[in-house]
Scaffold this active site. Structure first.
Site, PDB file in Angstrom:
ATOM      1  CE  LYS A  78      -3.512   1.889   5.286  1.00 45.16           C
ATOM      2  NZ  LYS A  78      -3.072   1.673   3.998  1.00 45.16           N
ATOM      3  CB  SER A 158      -1.427  -1.883   3.675  1.00 44.26           C
ATOM      4  OG  SER A 158      -1.676  -0.536   3.059  1.00 44.26           O
ATOM      5  CB  SER A 182      -2.537  -0.117   0.095  1.00 42.43           C
ATOM      6  OG  SER A 182      -1.496  -1.148   0.436  1.00 42.43           O
TER       7      SER A 182
HETATM    8  N1  GLN Z   1       1.375  -4.493  -1.130  1.00 38.99           N
HETATM    9  C1  GLN Z   1       2.268  -3.288  -1.555  1.00 38.99           C
HETATM   10  C2  GLN Z   1       3.630  -3.386  -0.611  1.00 38.99           C
HETATM   11  O1  GLN Z   1       3.399  -4.159   0.249  1.00 38.99           O
HETATM   12  C3  GLN Z   1       1.391  -2.022  -1.510  1.00 38.99           C
HETATM   13  C4  GLN Z   1       1.135  -1.580  -0.310  1.00 38.99           C
HETATM   14  C5  GLN Z   1       0.713  -0.130  -0.357  1.00 38.99           C
HETATM   15  O2  GLN Z   1       0.221   0.231  -1.400  1.00 38.99           O
HETATM   16  N2  GLN Z   1       0.722   0.692   0.722  1.00 38.99           N
HETATM   17  O3  GLN Z   1       4.357  -2.622  -0.737  1.00 38.99           O
END
Ligand code: GLN
Length: 683
Positions: A78, A158, A182
């Site tokens: 990532k 994400s 995410s």
């Molecule tokens: N979807 C969640 C957010 O937007 C979690 C994102 C994540 O885990 N990095 O914060």
């Protein structure tokens, strides 16, 4: 041997250990996949030269007898992990062109284990999002599509790029980070396994920070065992991260290989049954409960009373932390700088141009909830709620060993859907955020498909630093997840179409179908084309069509080989099912099932070899081709045995040709449609 890119990480490592392939060959095979699937936009930076260089070094290490746990395994990273000498953007314009002079601890650990990097994957900007649509480098496309609908779907977020590359077989594994979901949510959307470790298990050093008290690196893979192998290499105490746990790294892979959950207490949190969840997800969850029960687990209802406050509290804590973490991007130290007439204006210009809309929204919310006068009302309250959430879990874990919940409230959605309302988007993480707030480990395992043929995951949440039990439960779920309908098309006196119609009537909700039979291929293809299989999963349908079409060409050859081996196998089958050689154990089991009056439960547990046929008929055929008659014979022996068992279920074997087999892994049925889109019959 199967194509290198089709192998699981564990099998790939074994193949290299046996010298069946070199790391360089493995890297090249995967790099080719990167070329094929570039349209998914899953990578921000591809590193083919580095991959070949690392692979060469890996081969040299192996030659010296110094192979690590992941020796020669290609991985995608990532683009939130700093990689020395390789651009690291966090999906943001503000970090575009930033080349870190250091390597994150997690990636350092992976390279030490022998892994090879093929590139840096796309993500929501600074990991803020659930769709991958907030990336400065454009959205990522999910390799899956809805049945009969060509619209592009999001891979979740994400870590959407990291999930898509594994689902599209570009790599066997990748890294992600999970702050509120995410890793788990994109894994669910892409039909793969995603593991968020306990907070503190993997070092955050060198990972671009979003919300430091929640961020946790973790792996994506196609099987639970593979995710465990990756976790094992990624974990470990790191003095450079003050929140890194000073604990030894257990043998996670061994835990994942042991799916015996007899006596395990599985908690079902009643508060997760909320109205916003579709009936389909609830049904999937119920199916998961049944499977765990069948595998010997005890199901207990537990209560997590503060669940409904988790999401709102998260959307105070996470933005608060992000607003301070992102203060460092000011145009002075990293990446982008947009000049202004003085220092303040340069900051403003840089941050205005460098951050996208969602990041700006979060920085503003965070600054607001931390400001004097609001701190107590929002931030402090949210922290108090967080403590209550953690206490809920602690109390629940007095009654159970793991929790079973859905991973996400829906399957993947189309790019553009849910985009106009941030709150709808935030709801994506309703099932993952509570565990994040409590710092607990969670894993998403593919568990079924929705009405459109899209994958859905179930989540197992474990106690803090007890990933081993969580992996064991996940392995049990993976093993029993897919109801696979094995249909033998060679039923004397019945046409292929009749067979299929009967099978459909008897088992309308199978997840996948494996067609066997050597004589009715054209019929099967015709049936598939006429939609007699419309309850099938799309990927399965495509695979079957593809392999069936291929097989038409091979049919003659196979027939000859089969004849040379066993003569008229079908006749033998008939004789067997007529009753003379019925296995009494199977018969009494079948009778019991019948008495229970539950035809859907009348599945026959297949043995190892038969499961292998069901799991990967294509692979068996390929091997059969390679090793001439021997395997063809095996294949037919399996079918024979399967049919005998089917016959034992009822007096008239023709109406009981259907067998519900529980397959060990869903992998064979979870091929991505995009891989197969060249199939002439795809629709
Ligand atoms: N979807 C969640 C957010 O937007 C979690 C994102 C994540 O885990 N990095 O914060």
């Amino acid at each position: 041997m199967a194509a290198l890119t089709d192998l699981t990480l564990a099998d790939l490592a074994k193949a290299m250990a046996k010298k069946e392939a070199s790391a360089v060959e493995v890297a090249d095979a995967h790099l080719k996949k990167l070329d094929e699937h570039r349209a998914l936009n899953a990578f921000i930076t591809e590193t083919p030269d580095k991959a070949r260089e690392m692979a060469k070094a890996s081969d040299a290490r192996r030659a010296k007898g110094e192979a690590g746990l992941l020796e020669g395994v290609p991985l995608a990273i990532k683009d939130l992990f700093c990689t020395e000498g390789v651009q690291t953007t966090a999906g943001s314009h503000i970090l575009e062109g930033f080349v870190p002079p250091y390597e994150s601890t997690v990636t350092t650990n992976l390279w030490k284990a022998g892994a090879v990097m093929v590139g840096k994957t796309n993500l929501d900007e600074f990991a803020m999002g659930s769709s991958n649509m907030t990336s400065h480098f454009g959205g990522v496309e999910n390799p899956w599509k809805r049945r009969g609908d060509n619209r592009k779907l999001v891979p979740g977020g994400s870590s959407g790029g990291s999930a898509a590359v594994v689902a599209a077989y570009m790599v066997p594994g990748s890294t992600g980070t999970d702050t509120g979901g995410s890793i788990r949510q994109p894994a669910s959307f892409c039909g793969i396994v995603g593991l968020k470790p306990t907070y503190g298990r993997c070092s955050r050093w060198g990972v671009v920070a979003f919300a430091s008290s929640l961020d946790q690196p973790g792996p994506f893979a196609r099987t639970v065992e593979d995710s465990a192998l990756l976790l094992q290499a990624m974990s470990g105490h790191d003095p450079k991260d003050s929140t890194s746990a000073p604990l030894p790294v257990p043998d996670f892979a061994a835990a994942a290989r042991n799916s015996d959950i007899k006596g395990l207490r599985v908690g079902i949190p009643k508060e997760y049954r909320v109205d916003a969840v579709s009936a389909e997800i609830v049904a999937l969850w119920d199916k998961g409960v049944e499977m765990m029960k069948a595998a010997g687990a005890t199901i207990v209802e537990v209560s997590l009373p503060h669940t409904k406050y988790a999401l709102p509290a998260y959307y105070i804590v996470a933005p608060a932390e992000c607003s301070s973490n992102l203060a460092r991007y000011d145009g002075v130290r990293y990446g982008l700088r947009v000049p202004g007439k003085d220092l303040i204006e340069m900051y403003q210009n840089t941050r205005g141009a460098g951050f996208g809309k969602e990041v700006r929204r979060r920085v503003m919310i965070g600054t607001y909830v931390l400001s004097a006068g609001y701190y107590d009302a929002y931030y402090k309250k949210a922290q108090q709620i967080r403590a209550l959430i953690a206490r809920d879990f602690k109390q629940a874990f007095e009654k159970c060993d793991v929790l079973l919940t859905p991973t996400a409230p829906t399957a993947a959605f189309a790019a553009g859907e849910k985009m106009d309302d941030p709150v709808t988007m935030y709801l994506n993480d309703m099932f993952t955020i509570p565990a994040s707030m409590a710092g607990l480990p969670g894993i998403s395992v593919p568990a079924g498909v929705d009405k459109d043929g899209l994958p859905l995951g179930l989540q197992i949440i474990g106690r803090a630093f007890d990933e081993e039990t969580m992996l064991k439960a996940a392995a049990a779920l993976e093993k029993d997840t897919f109801d696979c309908l094995l249909v033998d098309l060679d039923m004397p006196g019945l046409s292929g179409i009749d067979v299929i119609a009967k099978a459909k009537e008897l088992c309308p909700d199978a997840d996948a179908v494996v067609l066997t039979g050597k004589s009715s291929l054209e019929t099967a293809i015709a049936a598939l084309r006429h939609g007699a299989f419309d309850y099938l999963t799309k990927p399965c349908r495509l695979i079957e069509i593809e392999s069936l079409l291929k097989r038409v060409a091979e049919k003659k050859q196979l027939k000859q080989r089969a004849r040379a081996l066993g003569g008229e196998l079908d006749l033998e089958v008939l004789r067997l099912v007529a009753g003379e050689q019925r296995d009494p154990r199977t018969a009494s089991r079948a009778a019991g099932v019948q008495r229970a009056g539950e035809p859907r439960r009348a599945f026959v547990n297949l043995g190892e070899r038969e499961a292998a046929v069901a799991r990967d008929d294509a692979r068996v055929r390929r091997r059969a081709r390679d090793r001439a008659g021997e395997e063809v014979g095996d294949l037919h022996r399996c079918r024979r045995q399967v049919m005998c068992e089917a016959a034992a279920i009822g007096p008239n074997f023709r109406t009981h040709l259907w067998i519900l087999a529980r397959t060990r892994t869903c992998e064979a049925f979870l091929r991505c449609p995009s891989r197969l889109s060249t199939t002439p019959t795809s629709r």
